[in-house]
Design an enzyme around this catalytic site. Structure first.
Site, PDB file in Angstrom:
ATOM      1  N   HIS A  94       0.855  -1.200   0.000  1.00  0.00           N
ATOM      2  CA  HIS A  94       0.000   0.000   0.000  1.00  0.00           C
ATOM      3  C   HIS A  94       0.884   1.240   0.000  1.00  0.00           C
ATOM      4  O   HIS A  94       1.992   1.224   0.555  1.00  0.00           O
ATOM      5  CB  HIS A  94      -0.924  -0.008   1.239  1.00  0.00           C
ATOM      6  CG  HIS A  94      -2.003   1.021   1.128  1.00  0.00           C
ATOM      7  ND1 HIS A  94      -1.787   2.334   1.447  1.00  0.00           N
ATOM      8  CD2 HIS A  94      -3.283   0.936   0.692  1.00  0.00           C
ATOM      9  CE1 HIS A  94      -2.896   3.011   1.217  1.00  0.00           C
ATOM     10  NE2 HIS A  94      -3.822   2.188   0.768  1.00  0.00           N
ATOM     11  N   GLU A 142      -3.480   3.149  -7.297  1.00  0.00           N
ATOM     12  CA  GLU A 142      -3.936   4.288  -6.483  1.00  0.00           C
ATOM     13  C   GLU A 142      -2.910   5.419  -6.557  1.00  0.00           C
ATOM     14  O   GLU A 142      -1.859   5.319  -5.934  1.00  0.00           O
ATOM     15  CB  GLU A 142      -4.028   3.891  -5.004  1.00  0.00           C
ATOM     16  CG  GLU A 142      -4.967   2.770  -4.684  1.00  0.00           C
ATOM     17  CD  GLU A 142      -5.265   2.697  -3.191  1.00  0.00           C
ATOM     18  OE1 GLU A 142      -6.432   2.567  -2.853  1.00  0.00           O
ATOM     19  OE2 GLU A 142      -4.326   2.787  -2.371  1.00  0.00           O
TER      20      GLU A 142
HETATM   21  O1  G3P Z   1      -6.529   1.698   0.348  1.00  0.00           O
HETATM   22  C1  G3P Z   1      -7.471   2.606  -0.091  1.00  0.00           C
HETATM   23  C2  G3P Z   1      -6.978   3.967  -0.095  1.00  0.00           C
HETATM   24  O2  G3P Z   1      -5.644   4.202  -0.085  1.00  0.00           O
HETATM   25  C3  G3P Z   1      -7.801   4.972  -0.763  1.00  0.00           C
HETATM   26  O3  G3P Z   1      -8.126   5.816   0.263  1.00  0.00           O
HETATM   27  O4  G3P Z   1      -9.514   7.416   1.438  1.00  0.00           O
HETATM   28  O5  G3P Z   1      -8.843   7.839  -0.917  1.00  0.00           O
HETATM   29  O6  G3P Z   1     -10.504   6.056  -0.405  1.00  0.00           O
HETATM   30  P1  G3P Z   1      -9.326   6.844   0.080  1.00  0.00           P
END
Ligand code: G3P
Length: 223
Positions: A94, A142
């Protein structure tokens, strides 16, 4: 392997998901995923895996495991231990807990040998391609700058989602692709699916929502 399309909720170390508060989130996720007939999983803190697994009908994941084997290690999270505690898999690499490539490779192999689902996070296309070579179950892209914000990756950087889908599937046909960061509503989710993603990985949109059930329903509706 978890079914797709899927919603994976990472509760992180948010206060709203620590201690007793986690029960409400597990309950809301269980009820709404069942109501909408959509696959879901929840990645909880290591200390919560055992008790979460006892009450949740949807799979519980670890947020991280270490590349260690049985033996003289202190404070590490052993892949075998999360399996014994009830986890069905783990997030790996992550953005808030990045690992080196050798460790990612080693952890994927360990999780596969334990028949635990591997959800490998990636911060960009290049990392997505690199980790796809290990043929994990999932790659979750992400962009770190959008994590925790209000603008979703599927709206702000649609090309990252579609490029990752194309590149990852070009390398490993078996690997499913998720996207995450800033996912807050059904529109963000449906856009992600339109871009070719097999689901979403999200956190604050549900964990920090004022209306927990409303937020869950909105997310599942998008699938
Ligand atoms: O692991 C999920 C994350 O990093 C995304 O976070 O708060 O942007 O949905 P968020």
């Amino acid at each position: 392997m978890l079914d797709v399309p899927i919603v994976i909720l990472n509760v992180k170390c948010y206060e709203e998901a620590t201690g007793e508060a986690l029960n409400r989130i597990i309950e809301a996720m269980n009820k709404t995923s069942l109501e909408y007939g959509v696959s879901a999983a929840i990645a909880v803190q290591a200390s919560d895996i055992y008790r979460s697994s006892l009450v949740s009908k949807i799979p519980i994941l670890a947020q991280h495991v270490d590349a260690v084997d049985y033996g003289s290690f202190t404070g590490h999270i052993l892949p075998e231990a999360v399996k014994f505690a009830g986890a069905k898999g783990s997030l790996v690499n992550h953005s808030e807990y990045r690992l080196e490539l050798w460790a990612i490779d080693s952890i994927i192999k360990r999780l596969k040998s334990l028949e635990l689902t591997q959800v490998i996070c990636s911060n960009n296309d290049d990392v997505s391609r690199a980790v796809a070579a290990f043929e994990p179950d999932f790659v979750a892209v992400e962009p770190p700058e959008l994590i925790g914000g209000d603008i979703s990756v599927s709206k702000a950087k649609p090309e990252i989602v579609s490029n990752s889908v194309e590149k990852v599937k070009g390398i490993s046909k078996r690997t499913k692709v998720l996207c995450g960061a800033g996912i807050k509503n059904s529109e963000d989710v449906s856009k992600a699916i339109q871009l070719g993603a097999d689901g979403v990985l999200l956190a604050s949109g549900i964990v920090r929502a004022k209306d927990l059930y409303g937020a869950c329903e909105d997310i599942f509706r998008g699938i």
